[in-house]
Design a protein around this motif. Sequence first.
Motif, PDB file in Angstrom:
ATOM      1  N   MET A 134     -28.477  15.888 -18.659  1.00  0.00           N
ATOM      2  CA  MET A 134     -28.404  15.413 -19.689  1.00  0.00           C
ATOM      3  C   MET A 134     -29.754  15.753 -20.515  1.00  0.00           C
ATOM      4  O   MET A 134     -30.582  15.399 -19.912  1.00  0.00           O
ATOM      5  N   LYS A 135     -29.470  16.384 -21.483  1.00  0.00           N
ATOM      6  CA  LYS A 135     -31.022  17.029 -22.461  1.00  0.00           C
ATOM      7  C   LYS A 135     -30.737  16.836 -23.825  1.00  0.00           C
ATOM      8  O   LYS A 135     -29.656  17.345 -24.333  1.00  0.00           O
ATOM      9  N   GLY A 136     -31.442  16.087 -24.418  1.00  0.00           N
ATOM     10  CA  GLY A 136     -31.197  16.084 -26.009  1.00  0.00           C
ATOM     11  C   GLY A 136     -32.164  17.192 -26.646  1.00  0.00           C
ATOM     12  O   GLY A 136     -32.840  17.880 -26.243  1.00  0.00           O
ATOM     13  N   ILE A 137     -31.425  17.531 -27.851  1.00  0.00           N
ATOM     14  CA  ILE A 137     -32.045  18.591 -28.724  1.00  0.00           C
ATOM     15  C   ILE A 137     -33.380  17.784 -29.378  1.00  0.00           C
ATOM     16  O   ILE A 137     -34.515  18.343 -29.518  1.00  0.00           O
ATOM     17  N   ASN A 138     -33.438  16.605 -30.178  1.00  0.00           N
ATOM     18  CA  ASN A 138     -34.570  16.032 -30.651  1.00  0.00           C
ATOM     19  C   ASN A 138     -34.796  14.532 -30.125  1.00  0.00           C
ATOM     20  O   ASN A 138     -35.870  13.979 -30.292  1.00  0.00           O
ATOM     21  N   ASP A 139     -34.107  14.149 -29.120  1.00  0.00           N
ATOM     22  CA  ASP A 139     -34.360  12.974 -28.386  1.00  0.00           C
ATOM     23  C   ASP A 139     -34.846  13.098 -26.858  1.00  0.00           C
ATOM     24  O   ASP A 139     -34.295  13.908 -25.926  1.00  0.00           O
ATOM     25  N   PHE A 140     -35.703  12.053 -26.319  1.00  0.00           N
ATOM     26  CA  PHE A 140     -36.191  12.051 -24.878  1.00  0.00           C
ATOM     27  C   PHE A 140     -34.915  11.224 -24.175  1.00  0.00           C
ATOM     28  O   PHE A 140     -34.220  10.280 -24.752  1.00  0.00           O
ATOM     29  N   ILE A 141     -34.743  11.558 -23.088  1.00  0.00           N
ATOM     30  CA  ILE A 141     -33.781  10.594 -22.142  1.00  0.00           C
ATOM     31  C   ILE A 141     -34.668  10.148 -21.261  1.00  0.00           C
ATOM     32  O   ILE A 141     -35.290  10.608 -20.530  1.00  0.00           O
ATOM     33  N   ILE A 142     -34.652   8.771 -21.508  1.00  0.00           N
ATOM     34  CA  ILE A 142     -35.501   8.035 -20.388  1.00  0.00           C
ATOM     35  C   ILE A 142     -34.724   6.926 -19.593  1.00  0.00           C
ATOM     36  O   ILE A 142     -33.567   6.790 -20.006  1.00  0.00           O
TER      37      ILE A 142
END
Length: 198
Positions: A1-9
Motif C-alpha cells: 500500500m502506497k499513497g499518492i499524497n499520504d504517508f502510511i504509518i
Amino acid sequence: MKGINDFIIQIKEPFKEKFKTESGVEFYGDKRWMPQQLSNRIGIVVNVPFAFKTEIKPGHEVLVDPTILYEQDYHLTGGAQESIFLVDKAEMLFKIKPNLIVLHRENNSAPWKGHLNNGLFEQVEAAKTEPVSSFLIIQESVQKEFEHGKARVAIVNDELKAEPGQVVFVKEEHGIEFFLDGKSYWWYRNEDVLAAIN
C-alpha cells in the motif's frame, strides 16, 4: 500500500492503559476522557507518498498529531466510529498527510527533528515573587506559573533559525499541548514564533 499524497504509518497500540507524569509516577486512565495523555503518538513509516519529497524513509519513526487516533463515540446508540485515518485494522495502518507529522527520526536511539514547519517547545517558568508581608499566612502554591507568550525551544526543524534552549515569543493561543515521554510540551509551527529573545 502506497499513497499518492499520504504517508502510511503503523501504530500497533494507538492507546496505552497508563500514562506517566514528569515525576515518573504512572496512572491508569480511560481513553474516552484522557485521549491526549494515553494516545501513542509514535508510529513506524511503512511507505512514503509518491508525490512528496522527503528525507523520511520506510522504517523511520514519526511523532504524529494524536487526533488521527481518535474515535467518535455515540452514547445514545452505544456505538463507536473508528478513526477516519485507519485504513487497515488488522495491521493498524493509518494514512496521514505530511503536515500531521510533527517530528521524525531514523530509529529510537536517534534524536528527534521537527518535520516541515513543526517544532516542540517548553513553557517558560515565571520568576517567583516575594510575598508581600501581611498578617495573613497564605500557603505557597505548588502549581507552577508560566510566562505568557514565551516558550523555550526544545526540538526544532531545519527552517527555524533558533537553537534548543533559546527563549522565543510565540502566539500562545496557537499552541497545542503535546505529551512526549511523560513530559508536557507545546507544539507550534514556524509562523507561530514571533521573535527570539537574546
